[in-house]
Design a protein around this motif. Structure first.
Motif, short mmCIF file in Angstrom:
data_model
loop_
_atom_site.label_atom_id
_atom_site.label_comp_id
_atom_site.label_asym_id
_atom_site.label_seq_id
_atom_site.Cartn_x
_atom_site.Cartn_y
_atom_site.Cartn_z
N GLN A 100 -17.46 30.27 14.75
CA GLN A 100 -17.18 29.11 13.90
C GLN A 100 -17.66 27.84 14.60
O GLN A 100 -17.77 26.79 14.00
CB GLN A 100 -15.68 29.01 13.59
N ASP A 101 -17.88 27.97 15.90
CA ASP A 101 -18.46 26.87 16.67
C ASP A 101 -19.89 27.26 16.98
O ASP A 101 -20.15 28.01 17.91
CB ASP A 101 -17.69 26.68 17.99
N ARG A 125 -15.70 19.04 11.91
CA ARG A 125 -16.24 19.62 10.68
C ARG A 125 -15.90 18.68 9.54
O ARG A 125 -14.78 18.16 9.46
CB ARG A 125 -15.71 21.01 10.44
N ARG A 159 -12.78 19.80 16.10
CA ARG A 159 -12.59 21.16 16.57
C ARG A 159 -12.37 21.10 18.08
O ARG A 159 -12.55 20.07 18.70
CB ARG A 159 -13.84 21.99 16.26
N TYR A 161 -14.26 22.72 19.91
CA TYR A 161 -15.62 22.94 20.39
C TYR A 161 -16.17 21.65 20.99
O TYR A 161 -16.35 20.67 20.28
CB TYR A 161 -16.49 23.38 19.21
N ASN A 200 -18.30 23.23 7.83
CA ASN A 200 -17.47 24.35 8.26
C ASN A 200 -18.20 25.68 8.12
O ASN A 200 -18.88 25.92 7.14
CB ASN A 200 -16.18 24.37 7.43
#
Ligand code: UDP
Ligand code: MG
Length: 313
Positions: A100-101, A125, A159, A161, A200
């Motif tokens: 997701q990152d 995101r 996030r 990230y 996202n």
């Protein structure tokens, strides 16, 4: 050559991990060949599936892979800290194992630090596509509330990230609090942070570990860790009630003196008692939250316990 440490916390990620490694290696070869060296630090956060075996498998064929395995599940925050503690790179990237990152953003993040003089690059995101609407709704409310309450800025949609310089990483690992809320800690240490926005992405495999209840507790964590406003709110409510009660008493005394006192109004009295006790319990609950956090901090228990690492091989 400079080194980039990639810290990946993994909890039951047997399905996503191989995909993550493959994609990460692709990006490394494509964007970082002859630019930077890499080390991957996988933290096995007490997984109940084959995650550790998979990590060990990766380690066997690739010496860039390092790992830390916990004695049980300590949560993502603890896993991230363990990864930062173990990292030796000049730069550290924190990522999820579920892609997701997107690793493809790393080069852009690295360039921002190298060329634009930033100390850290975070990601945000801008859409919450693929998430239950009710979850997005509460998330939005949460960010509104916490930003009103806390001096520390929490970026909506931020996030975990991010890519950081060694100095920033050292600042973060110097914060040894037990109740860790990373978004707040990252913001607390300061430094110049650039925000990169992206759409996202849904997880490649496996399932999210966050239930609504877990997220709710995490939100409370964030608020109590970075704001004491709830305590002030309960004090203010208390003061307001005292003033109202005081005025009411005067009013009733005057009324009794002027009109005499037929016994009336007990239902309203009962309501008032219930209401005020409710407010009291609510306030005690708030104090209790802070007290329980303090209790856990004072015990000074370790934030995580390591069962094994690659060094023992
Ligand atoms: N994770 C972890 N320990 C936990 C829960 C999650 O290390 O107790 C890791 C998980 O393996 C993943 C990352 O944290 O790499 C994010 O978890 P998830 O994808 O479930 O969260 P979401 O992306 O849905 O917010
Ligand atoms: Mg995820």
């Amino acid at each position: 050559m400079e080194k980039i440490s990639v810290v990946v916390s993994c909890y039951n990620e047997e399905k996503a991990l191989p995909l993550f490694y493959e994609e990460m290696e692709r990006v490394r070869k494509q964007d970082f060949e002859n630019i930077a060296e890499f080390e991957y630090i996988f933290i096995n956060d007490g997984s109940k599936d084959k995650t550790l075996e998979i990590i060990k498998g990766l380690r066997e064929k690739d010496s860039k892979v390092r790992y830390v395995s916990f004695s049980r599940n300590f949560g993502k925050e603890a896993a991230m800290l363990a990864g930062l503690d173990a990292s030796v790179g000049d730069y550290v990237a924190v990522m999820d194992a579920d892609l997701q990152d997107p690793p493809a953003l790393l080069r852009q993040m690295y360039d921002a630090i190298k060329n634009e003089n930033y100390d850290a690059v975070g990601t945000r995101r801008v859409t919450r596509k693929g998430e239950p609407p009710i979850r997005s709704f509460f998330a939005r409310i949460f960010y509104k509330i916490i930003n009103k309450m806390s001096d520390i800025e929490m970026v909506d949609g931020a996030r975990d990230y991010r890519l950081m310089k060694r100095q920033v990483v050292d600042s973060i690992i110097s914060l040894r609090e037990y109740n860790r809320y990373s978004k707040g800690l990252f913001s607390f240490v300061g430094y110049n942070t650039k925000w990169i926005e992206y759409e996202n992405v849904e997880r490649v495999a496996g399932e999210t570990k966050w239930s609504f209840w877990k997220l709710f507790k995490y939100a409370i964590e964030g608020i109590t860790a970075f704001s004491t406003t709830p305590l002030i709110i309960s004090s203010v409510i208390g003061i307001v009630f005292c003033i109202v009660a005081f005025l009411a008493i005067i009013l009733i005394i005057i009324k009794t003196l002027v009109f005499g006192d037929p016994t009336s109004g007990w239902p309203s009295l009962a309501c008032i008692i219930v209401f005020v006790s409710g407010v009291q319990l609510f306030s005690i609950g708030i104090i209790g939250q802070y007290l329980s956090k303090t209790y856990l901090e004072v015990k000074k228990r370790p934030i995580y316990i390591i069962k094994e690492t690659e060094k023992e091989e």
